[in-house]
Motif scaffolding. Sequence first.
Motif, PDB file in Angstrom:
ATOM      1  N   SER A 116      38.668  45.890  37.283  1.00  0.00           N
ATOM      2  CA  SER A 116      37.267  45.469  37.297  1.00  0.00           C
ATOM      3  C   SER A 116      37.123  44.201  36.475  1.00  0.00           C
ATOM      4  CB  SER A 116      36.364  46.570  36.723  1.00  0.00           C
ATOM      5  OG  SER A 116      35.039  46.089  36.543  1.00  0.00           O
ATOM      6  N   PHE A 117      36.332  43.235  36.981  1.00  0.00           N
ATOM      7  CA  PHE A 117      36.061  42.022  36.224  1.00  0.00           C
ATOM      8  C   PHE A 117      34.768  42.124  35.418  1.00  0.00           C
ATOM      9  CE2 PHE A 117      38.974  40.456  39.462  1.00  0.00           C
ATOM     10  CZ  PHE A 117      39.823  39.674  38.707  1.00  0.00           C
ATOM     11  N   SER A 118      33.856  42.976  35.857  1.00  0.00           N
ATOM     12  CA  SER A 118      32.594  43.140  35.135  1.00  0.00           C
ATOM     13  C   SER A 118      32.173  44.608  35.219  1.00  0.00           C
ATOM     14  CB  SER A 118      31.510  42.247  35.738  1.00  0.00           C
ATOM     15  OG  SER A 118      30.290  42.390  35.020  1.00  0.00           O
ATOM     16  N   PRO A 119      32.391  45.353  34.118  1.00  0.00           N
ATOM     17  CA  PRO A 119      33.027  44.929  32.858  1.00  0.00           C
ATOM     18  C   PRO A 119      34.530  44.782  33.036  1.00  0.00           C
ATOM     19  CG  PRO A 119      32.619  47.282  32.818  1.00  0.00           C
ATOM     20  CD  PRO A 119      32.008  46.779  34.099  1.00  0.00           C
ATOM     21  N   PRO A 120      35.189  43.976  32.147  1.00  0.00           N
ATOM     22  CA  PRO A 120      36.628  43.790  32.278  1.00  0.00           C
ATOM     23  C   PRO A 120      37.393  45.083  32.009  1.00  0.00           C
ATOM     24  CG  PRO A 120      35.823  42.829  30.223  1.00  0.00           C
ATOM     25  CD  PRO A 120      34.616  43.225  31.014  1.00  0.00           C
ATOM     26  N   GLN A 121      38.141  45.529  33.002  1.00  0.00           N
ATOM     27  CA  GLN A 121      38.921  46.748  32.880  1.00  0.00           C
ATOM     28  C   GLN A 121      40.251  46.554  33.590  1.00  0.00           C
ATOM     29  OE1 GLN A 121      36.542  49.910  34.482  1.00  0.00           O
ATOM     30  NE2 GLN A 121      35.369  50.193  32.604  1.00  0.00           N
TER      31      GLN A 121
END
Length: 241
Positions: free
Chosen positions: A70-75
């Motif tokens: 995931s970029f938003s949130p960064p994961q």
Amino acid sequence: LFNSTYIGGTGGVNVVTSIAIDNFEVPAVMYVAGYTTSTHFDVVNAAQPTSGGGIDGWVSEILLHLTITSFSPPQGTLNTSIAFATYLGGSGKDEITGIAMDQNTKDLFVTGYTTSTNFPVTAGVLQHTFGGSADAFVTRYASGIAPESTPAGTVLFSTYYGSSATHLGNAIAVYTNPSTNAVTEYVAGTKTTSTGSQAFLAGINSTGTASVFSELIGSASKVTKGNAVITDVSGDIYIAG
């Protein structure tokens, strides 16, 4: 915290003293080093697969495999694998205290100090015999990452650096001249005699066969130590202690 991992061996003490990151590679590459008293260190593709005795240095190249979920949130998830892990040392006390990697050749350089008269040096280097009660050393390893074609963990050179006084290598930095592609390793450390200590700064060429220069800093009758060194993009050298 993406990930954490053990590195070391059973039946002894495993200490990390230094770390370097090659963040130009995808996945990134991490280099860690230190010293161990374990005779069962978990080696991989090792130039020195067994302990030399006493306290040995160790160095490892760790590949970092990052998967973004995931970029938003960064994961994301981060997994690690070992390109190489090896002992470095003889029958005495050997500690790696500094590590640096060269972004151009992708090779890895370590320094530290040794009391071993049988430290694993290579042929034709600057100093192939033990000089004093403790000597500094410089060892260059291949990373196995292009443009380096030599397998990861191969020793490209290994040399003592010292004299009848005690020399402790404490830090190392690497600079590649953009005009000539010549690699120079700069070692900062401490030279100790019966009257005191001075910091030293030494430049060693890319093959470990010659000293480019050597400077002492401080009074021979006081205490001065060289603890850190770094270079900038123009090749200037900064030392602290």
